[in-house]
Design a protein around this motif. Structure first.
Motif, mmCIF file in Angstrom:
data_model
loop_
_atom_site.group_PDB
_atom_site.id
_atom_site.type_symbol
_atom_site.label_atom_id
_atom_site.label_comp_id
_atom_site.label_asym_id
_atom_site.label_seq_id
_atom_site.Cartn_x
_atom_site.Cartn_y
_atom_site.Cartn_z
ATOM 1 N N LEU A 1 49.539 31.718 27.737
ATOM 2 C CA LEU A 1 49.486 31.998 29.159
ATOM 3 C C LEU A 1 48.232 32.813 29.458
ATOM 4 C CD1 LEU A 1 53.206 33.134 29.701
ATOM 5 C CD2 LEU A 1 52.257 30.838 30.041
ATOM 6 N N GLU A 2 47.334 32.249 30.252
ATOM 7 C CA GLU A 2 46.152 32.991 30.709
ATOM 8 C C GLU A 2 46.361 33.208 32.197
ATOM 9 O OE1 GLU A 2 43.289 34.172 32.490
ATOM 10 O OE2 GLU A 2 42.276 32.250 32.186
ATOM 11 N N LEU A 3 46.657 34.453 32.572
ATOM 12 C CA LEU A 3 47.190 34.738 33.899
ATOM 13 C C LEU A 3 46.232 35.616 34.712
ATOM 14 C CD1 LEU A 3 50.882 35.335 32.724
ATOM 15 C CD2 LEU A 3 49.794 33.182 33.418
ATOM 16 N N GLY A 4 46.762 36.297 35.703
ATOM 17 C CA GLY A 4 45.933 37.029 36.649
ATOM 18 C C GLY A 4 45.379 38.331 36.102
ATOM 19 N N GLY A 5 44.543 38.935 36.898
ATOM 20 C CA GLY A 5 43.957 40.214 36.512
ATOM 21 C C GLY A 5 43.567 41.031 37.740
ATOM 22 N N ASN A 6 43.417 42.338 37.533
ATOM 23 C CA ASN A 6 42.861 43.210 38.563
ATOM 24 C C ASN A 6 41.788 44.051 37.880
ATOM 25 O OD1 ASN A 6 42.326 44.619 40.861
ATOM 26 N ND2 ASN A 6 44.306 45.643 41.007
ATOM 27 N N ASP B 1 46.168 51.882 35.500
ATOM 28 C CA ASP B 1 47.389 51.962 36.301
ATOM 29 C C ASP B 1 47.624 50.654 37.055
ATOM 30 O OD1 ASP B 1 49.661 52.854 37.570
ATOM 31 O OD2 ASP B 1 48.567 53.967 39.119
ATOM 32 N N THR B 2 47.949 49.608 36.320
ATOM 33 C CA THR B 2 48.154 48.279 36.872
ATOM 34 C C THR B 2 49.001 47.475 35.900
ATOM 35 O OG1 THR B 2 47.049 46.197 37.487
ATOM 36 C CG2 THR B 2 45.939 47.564 35.862
ATOM 37 N N GLU B 3 49.716 46.497 36.425
ATOM 38 C CA GLU B 3 50.499 45.602 35.569
ATOM 39 C C GLU B 3 49.610 44.631 34.815
ATOM 40 O OE1 GLU B 3 51.538 42.111 38.855
ATOM 41 O OE2 GLU B 3 52.975 43.699 38.469
ATOM 42 N N PHE B 4 48.345 44.534 35.240
ATOM 43 C CA PHE B 4 47.427 43.581 34.629
ATOM 44 C C PHE B 4 46.634 44.215 33.489
ATOM 45 C CE2 PHE B 4 47.761 42.115 39.113
ATOM 46 C CZ PHE B 4 48.340 40.880 38.880
ATOM 47 N N GLY B 5 46.063 43.374 32.648
ATOM 48 C CA GLY B 5 45.219 43.855 31.569
ATOM 49 C C GLY B 5 44.372 42.732 31.005
ATOM 50 N N LEU B 6 43.633 42.062 31.899
ATOM 51 C CA LEU B 6 42.861 40.903 31.447
ATOM 52 C C LEU B 6 41.488 41.313 30.924
ATOM 53 C CD1 LEU B 6 42.992 37.875 31.087
ATOM 54 C CD2 LEU B 6 41.973 37.616 33.358
ATOM 55 N N ALA B 7 40.664 41.914 31.777
ATOM 56 C CA ALA B 7 39.312 42.277 31.357
ATOM 57 C C ALA B 7 38.844 43.494 32.144
ATOM 58 C CB ALA B 7 38.349 41.102 31.563
ATOM 59 N N ALA B 8 37.742 44.089 31.679
ATOM 60 C CA ALA B 8 37.159 45.250 32.340
ATOM 61 C C ALA B 8 35.723 45.389 31.861
ATOM 62 C CB ALA B 8 37.954 46.518 32.001
ATOM 63 N N GLU C 1 42.960 49.408 28.882
ATOM 64 C CA GLU C 1 44.033 48.517 28.436
ATOM 65 C C GLU C 1 43.773 47.104 28.959
ATOM 66 O OE1 GLU C 1 47.378 50.502 30.124
ATOM 67 O OE2 GLU C 1 47.336 52.155 28.677
ATOM 68 N N ALA C 2 42.974 46.370 28.210
ATOM 69 C CA ALA C 2 42.623 45.008 28.613
ATOM 70 C C ALA C 2 42.270 44.188 27.384
ATOM 71 C CB ALA C 2 41.450 45.024 29.597
ATOM 72 N N HIS D 1 46.228 41.329 28.129
ATOM 73 C CA HIS D 1 47.279 42.276 27.760
ATOM 74 C C HIS D 1 48.243 42.409 28.941
ATOM 75 C CE1 HIS D 1 44.641 44.535 24.555
ATOM 76 N NE2 HIS D 1 44.737 43.229 24.330
ATOM 77 N N LYS D 2 49.347 43.075 28.697
ATOM 78 C CA LYS D 2 50.361 43.336 29.721
ATOM 79 C C LYS D 2 50.725 42.033 30.427
ATOM 80 C CE LYS D 2 48.038 47.060 31.368
ATOM 81 N NZ LYS D 2 47.753 48.329 32.086
#
Length: 484
Positions: A255-260, A411-418, A436-437, A457-458
């Protein structure tokens, strides 16, 4: 094995009707649905709406083809995949034009980059191989670890990068000995149908099947007992449904999902040369990508000057039809996402946040055009900071303390990239290690590679794509033990 391709013979008729690929045959459907140009609102074409029976046929064809395909070596399967890259290359210009027409991204920039990258990916993945690993070899015992195909893979692809993300799934899936049934987004099925049509000239029948239609097809795939894995790219909300439905026969899932995704500029960063890079990171593809920079944190000692410079640069960019060579940012791909952005923009305006650029959507236009928008220092609990907008709007937020901004970034449910940017490389790396990404870039952004694993992540996903780890996602680990 040498699979010969004559590029002149690989050209297909892009003006003809759109058809699905099932069991090596090109088939239509009695039911169709309209596909729209997001820049004009006009109908581009009618795409076939595959029936439940046609989905069953596609899965059965993939299942029947899989043993013979798996029996080939990596090099033999790779030869087919390299030939496929050649065939895609022969049709590249038509694919690029079609991508802009149905997706909206500028043809001269983002669309060309996407198709070029996709073809490169296919060609390079074809050269990879998973070799068995001997982890014990003593006088009386051998332990060997192998990676065996899963069987039939169901792939569900999104509308934001339909060509690249579709081929990201196809190449490693087929290389590792699996066969595939792919369902493209109903918003952008046309390019996928065409590259499925091209594939039928290369691969044995049933190895790659493309079935277009509505969202109900995703559930048919996730629940089907003959599909061993689902590879899904899309929203977190839909990903949760995919995961739940796939539990029926313990399907493997990626699953490759959303991010913030946050970007952090550390104190004393020389930001002037970074502004074009950060602009593209946030607004490329009209902000419609999971790894777009969606929150930009700048130290309070520089935030005001940074926003002034960023707005000045952003003001030079043009939103328009992707077929216009003067367009920098295309339209929002579909009315569903356009309406979500209307709601977010209205909230940002109603709350009285400081909108430095854009902010007003002209709903009288024919296309789904949304202006490049910059929001200056909105509160941390605002929708524009907390949500994934998936559009051309960016909050630029001041911070005072590095530890505090790390906490806010996480501080987010997401953890895709940063990304982290700073004059002291070691300091920036230390900050990056605390984010945490799944992917963290330091003093660069949006670097990908065939051999670089990518995953979230997450609630940004499960599993990875690309790299050795990405290949292994399409396999079972099998341990052999032999007594000598």
């Amino acid at each position: 094995m040498n699979v010969q391709v004559n590029p002149a013979e690989m050209k297909i008729d892009f003006g003809g009707p759109y058809v699905m690929s099932i069991g090596g045959k090109l088939v239509g459907s009695n039911e169709t649905f309209e596909v729209y140009n997001p820049a004009t609102g006009g109908v581009v074409a009618n795409a076939p709406a595959g029936t439940r029976e046609q989905m069953e046929e596609a899965i059965a064809a993939a299942k029947a083809a899989q043993p013979a395909w798996a029996a080939l070596s990596f090099k033999e399967r790779g030869a087919y995949i390299e030939a496929y890259a050649d065939a895609l290359e022969a049709n590249k210009e038509d694919i690029i034009t079609l991508l802009t027409t149905e997706q909206g991204k500028p043809r001269h920039s983002m669309a060309t980059v996407e198709v070029d990258a996709a073809i490169y990916w296919v060609r390079e993945v074809a050269k990879r191989e998973l070799k068995n690993e001997v982890i014990e070899d003593t006088e009386d015992h051998v332990v060997e670890v192998a990676h065996t195909p899963l069987g039939v893979v169901g792939a569900i692809t999104p509308w934001n990068f339909p060509i690249l993300l579709g081929l990201w799934k196809i190449a490693p899936c087929l290389l590792t000995g699996n066969t595939m049934v792919m369902k493209p987004s109903p918003y952008t099925p046309l390019g996928t149908l065409r590259f499925g049509e091209i594939a039928q000239q290369i691969f044995p029948e049933g190895v790659l099947n493309i079935v277009s239609g509505g969202n109900e097809q995703g559930q048919w795939m996730t629940e089907h007992p003959d599909i061993s894995k689902i590879s899904f790219t899309g929203s977190t909300a839909t990903g949760k449904k995919v995961m739940a439905s796939s539990a029926s026969n313990l399907k493997r899932i990626t699953l490759e999902l959303g991010g913030n995704d946050p970007a952090i500029l550390l104190p004393e960063t020389d930001y002037e040369p970074l502004i074009p890079v950060l602009f593209d990171a946030a607004y490329g593809n009209a902000g419609q990508w999971c790894i777009a920079t969606k929150r930009l944190y700048v130290h309070s000692s520089q935030q005001k000057q940074f926003v002034d410079a960023f707005v000045a640069y952003a003001s030079t960019k043009t939103v328009g039809d992707g077929m216009d060579p003067n367009t920098d940012i295309g339209p929002i791909q579909n009315t569903m996402q356009y309406n979500k952005l209307r709601s977010l923009f209205a909230d940002t305006k109603d709350k009285g946040y400081n909108i430095r650029l854009g902010g007003e959507i002209d709903e009288s236009l024919d296309g789904n055009f949304v202006p490049i928008t910059v929001v200056d220092n909105p509160p941390e609990d605002s929708r524009v900071v907390q949500e994934e907008p998936f559009g051309p709007i960016l909050p630029i937020i001041a911070y005072d303390d590095v530890d505090d901004v790390i906490e806010k970034a996480n501080d987010t449910e997401f953890g895709l990239a940063a990304s982290v940017w700073g004059p002291d490389r070691d300091e920036a790396i230390e900050v990056g290690k605390q984010i945490e990404a799944g992917t963290v870039w330091v003093n660069e952004i949006h670097i990908h590679g065939i051999d670089i694993p990518f995953g979230g992540h997450k609630q940004s996903g499960m599993g990875v794509e690309n790299g050795r780890e990405g290949l292994e996602e399409f396999t079972n680990t099998k341990t052999y033990m032999f007594k000598k």
